[in-house]
Design an enzyme around this catalytic site. Sequence first.
Site, PDB file in Angstrom:
ATOM      1  N   GLY A  54       0.788  -1.137  -0.006  1.00  0.00           N
ATOM      2  CA  GLY A  54       0.145  -0.088  -0.004  1.00  0.00           C
ATOM      3  C   GLY A  54       0.818   1.289  -0.039  1.00  0.00           C
ATOM      4  O   GLY A  54       0.427   2.429   0.518  1.00  0.00           O
ATOM      5  N   ASN A  97       1.467   2.990  -2.817  1.00  0.00           N
ATOM      6  CA  ASN A  97       0.650   3.968  -3.493  1.00  0.00           C
ATOM      7  C   ASN A  97      -0.453   4.566  -2.615  1.00  0.00           C
ATOM      8  O   ASN A  97      -0.694   5.680  -2.858  1.00  0.00           O
ATOM      9  CB  ASN A  97       0.464   3.353  -4.615  1.00  0.00           C
ATOM     10  CG  ASN A  97       1.650   3.295  -5.638  1.00  0.00           C
ATOM     11  OD1 ASN A  97       1.979   4.453  -6.249  1.00  0.00           O
ATOM     12  ND2 ASN A  97       2.062   2.040  -6.128  1.00  0.00           N
ATOM     13  N   ASN A 110      -5.336   2.788 -12.725  1.00  0.00           N
ATOM     14  CA  ASN A 110      -4.467   1.896 -12.486  1.00  0.00           C
ATOM     15  C   ASN A 110      -3.017   2.329 -12.418  1.00  0.00           C
ATOM     16  O   ASN A 110      -2.809   3.272 -13.350  1.00  0.00           O
ATOM     17  CB  ASN A 110      -4.713   0.387 -13.104  1.00  0.00           C
ATOM     18  CG  ASN A 110      -3.482  -0.351 -12.941  1.00  0.00           C
ATOM     19  OD1 ASN A 110      -3.302  -0.762 -11.662  1.00  0.00           O
ATOM     20  ND2 ASN A 110      -2.791  -1.252 -13.662  1.00  0.00           N
ATOM     21  N   HIS A 129       0.728   1.339 -13.019  1.00  0.00           N
ATOM     22  CA  HIS A 129       1.607   0.164 -13.542  1.00  0.00           C
ATOM     23  C   HIS A 129       2.943   0.590 -13.508  1.00  0.00           C
ATOM     24  O   HIS A 129       3.283   1.431 -14.194  1.00  0.00           O
ATOM     25  CB  HIS A 129       1.009  -0.202 -14.779  1.00  0.00           C
ATOM     26  CG  HIS A 129       1.797  -1.630 -15.402  1.00  0.00           C
ATOM     27  ND1 HIS A 129       1.337  -2.931 -14.912  1.00  0.00           N
ATOM     28  CD2 HIS A 129       2.809  -1.524 -16.091  1.00  0.00           C
ATOM     29  CE1 HIS A 129       2.309  -3.798 -15.297  1.00  0.00           C
ATOM     30  NE2 HIS A 129       3.078  -3.068 -16.242  1.00  0.00           N
ATOM     31  N   ASP A 139      -4.052  -3.505 -18.877  1.00  0.00           N
ATOM     32  CA  ASP A 139      -3.037  -2.341 -18.878  1.00  0.00           C
ATOM     33  C   ASP A 139      -3.375  -1.690 -20.262  1.00  0.00           C
ATOM     34  O   ASP A 139      -2.119  -1.168 -20.935  1.00  0.00           O
ATOM     35  CB  ASP A 139      -1.565  -2.658 -18.801  1.00  0.00           C
ATOM     36  CG  ASP A 139      -1.301  -3.553 -17.380  1.00  0.00           C
ATOM     37  OD1 ASP A 139      -2.014  -2.812 -16.238  1.00  0.00           O
ATOM     38  OD2 ASP A 139      -0.551  -4.286 -17.193  1.00  0.00           O
ATOM     39  N   GLU A 192       6.039   6.421  -9.566  1.00  0.00           N
ATOM     40  CA  GLU A 192       4.708   5.929  -9.121  1.00  0.00           C
ATOM     41  C   GLU A 192       3.892   7.073  -7.994  1.00  0.00           C
ATOM     42  O   GLU A 192       2.812   7.641  -8.187  1.00  0.00           O
ATOM     43  CB  GLU A 192       4.767   4.513  -8.520  1.00  0.00           C
ATOM     44  CG  GLU A 192       4.925   3.552  -9.417  1.00  0.00           C
ATOM     45  CD  GLU A 192       4.759   2.050  -9.054  1.00  0.00           C
ATOM     46  OE1 GLU A 192       3.729   1.897  -8.310  1.00  0.00           O
ATOM     47  OE2 GLU A 192       5.802   1.227  -9.145  1.00  0.00           O
TER      48      GLU A 192
HETATM   49  C1  GAR Z   1       3.561  -1.132  -7.349  1.00  0.00           C
HETATM   50  O1  GAR Z   1       4.763  -0.960  -7.914  1.00  0.00           O
HETATM   51  C2  GAR Z   1       2.247  -1.032  -8.273  1.00  0.00           C
HETATM   52  O2  GAR Z   1       2.768  -0.266  -9.511  1.00  0.00           O
HETATM   53  C3  GAR Z   1       2.439  -2.252  -8.803  1.00  0.00           C
HETATM   54  O3  GAR Z   1       2.494  -3.179  -7.658  1.00  0.00           O
HETATM   55  C4  GAR Z   1       3.455  -2.412  -6.687  1.00  0.00           C
HETATM   56  C5  GAR Z   1       2.477  -2.520  -5.267  1.00  0.00           C
HETATM   57  O4  GAR Z   1       2.989  -1.326  -4.417  1.00  0.00           O
HETATM   58  N1  GAR Z   1       1.281  -2.932  -9.438  1.00  0.00           N
HETATM   59  C6  GAR Z   1       0.944  -3.633 -10.262  1.00  0.00           C
HETATM   60  O5  GAR Z   1       2.035  -4.434 -10.937  1.00  0.00           O
HETATM   61  C7  GAR Z   1      -0.343  -3.653 -10.884  1.00  0.00           C
HETATM   62  N2  GAR Z   1      -0.259  -4.384 -12.397  1.00  0.00           N
HETATM   63  P1  GAR Z   1       2.095  -0.940  -3.178  1.00  0.00           P
HETATM   64  O6  GAR Z   1       1.193  -1.831  -2.895  1.00  0.00           O
HETATM   65  O7  GAR Z   1       3.126  -0.513  -2.340  1.00  0.00           O
HETATM   66  O8  GAR Z   1       1.361   0.571  -3.906  1.00  0.00           O
END
Ligand code: GAR
Length: 418
Positions: free
Chosen positions: A12, A14, A106, A108, A149, A179
Site C-alpha cells: 500500500g 501507493n 490503475n 502500472h 493495462d 509512481e
Molecule cells: C507497485 O509497484 C504497483 O505499481 C504495482 O505493484 C506495486 C505495489 O505497491 N502494481 C502492479 O503491478 C499492477 N499490475 P504498493 O502496494 O506498495 O502500492
Amino acid sequence: MLKISVLVSGGGTNLQALIDAQNNGVLSSGRIVQVISSRPDAYAIERAEKNGIHTDIVSFKAAGNDFEARILEALGKFKPEIIVLAGFMHILSKNFIEKCSAKIINIHPSLIPSFCGKGFYGLKVHEAVLKSGVKITGATVHIVNEIPDGGEILAQKTVEILPDDTPEILQRRVMENAEWIILPRAVENLCRKIDKRVFIKPIKYPGRGIITGMTEKGRKMLAYFIMGRSSSSKARIFERSGDDLIIKLTQNDKNFDPSLILYSPLRIIDGNIIITNGDQTDTIYDFMKNGGTFEDALRTREYEPDEPHFTPRISALMTNSGYKQSILKKAGRYFFEYEYEKGKGRLIHTYNHDVMPGKTLPSFSGEPREIFIPEDINSFSNSLWDELGENYRVALYVRYYDFDGSYKDRLFNTQEVL
Ligand code: GAR
C-alpha cells in the site's frame, strides 16, 4: 468533492502516496472514502485504518468466483466516482468494468506499452525489464478498460536503470521517482475533469478571493476574483492598465462608497506583485517604495468599515523567492508566508459562508487553502469562473508568468463594458 475508493493487495505504498497527497493538498478535489483489500493481511489495511479510512476486505482466495460481485457489493456502500487500483494484483473483467459506473484507473510499474498485460505485475515487471537490457523504465497511470493495462494513458514518468539494479532496488526507485508522484496528480486531474467545482466548494459566497502560487511546471501565477451582492458591487469590471489591474464602474449613476469599490487590485513595484481587495494596495505600494515592508504597511490598516460585516481586507505579495498572504479582520491581523511549490497555490477569501441576505457574513477563518494549479491557464480560469457561479460572480483575473518574465492572462467580466 468526489469520492474515491482505493483497491489494494499489498504494502500500500501507493495508497500512502494518495493519503499524503490528501494531507498536503496535492489531492484536494477528491477524498478517499474507502480502501478495499483483496488480501486480509495486506499492510495497506493498516495504513488506511491509521488514517481513519473505512476498510473492506474481499479476500480473493476466499471469495473464489464471487470475487468481483463482492467487490461491487463493497463499492455499493460508498458509490465512489473514482476507483484507484493501487498495487491491486488482479485483472478486472469486462463485465465488472461495465457494471461499475465509476472511472477506474490503475498504476502500472512500467512504461506501457512495454512490460505490461497479463502476467506482468509487481516484481515480475522489474525482473522482465532488467532481463531485457533496456536502459529506461518508469511508471504509467491509465484508465482501466477490458484490455489488461490497455486503457487510455493519463500520466507517465521515466526512471533510469542503473548497472547494479536488482528487481527490488529498481522497484523501489520506480515507486519513489515515478509512481508516488504521478498517481496522486493523475487522480487530482481526473477528479477535476469529472467535477470542475473544486476551488471553493462548499462555500457559496467566498466574496473576494486571491490565489497565488506556481503551476505544475514551475510558472508563477496569480488570480483575483470579486463577487458581489449589491447592485453597486455588481456594476464593476476589471480592466488592464499596463501591467496593473484596475476596477471601473459600468453605470455612472449609482450611489456607492467609492473607496470600498474602486481600487487597484494589482500593482507592481520593483518586480514584486501586490494583490489586494481594497485601497491597501496603494498603502503597500507606498510603504515598499520607501523601503518599508508588506507587513509594516498592513499594520497601519484594518478591516473595512462596512458594518455589520466588517469585511476583511485580504492581501498578497509575490516576490521572486516566495509569496505572502494576509487578512485583516476583527479578530486581528494575520500574516502567512510561503515558498513556491510546483503545482500548489493558496486561496484566501473574505467570507466563509453561504449567502444569507440580511445577515452578517462570517469572515474567512483558518489558513489560506491549498489548491492544485494546473499548467493550462484556460482550464484553471474556466473552472474557477464556472465555480464562482452565475449569481454573484463579477470579475476574475488570472495571470500565468513565463520563465522569461512575460505573462499570459485571462480576464472575465460579467458586465458589459460601458
Ligand atoms: C507497485 O509497484 C504497483 O505499481 C504495482 O505493484 C506495486 C505495489 O505497491 N502494481 C502492479 O503491478 C499492477 N499490475 P504498493 O502496494 O506498495 O502500492
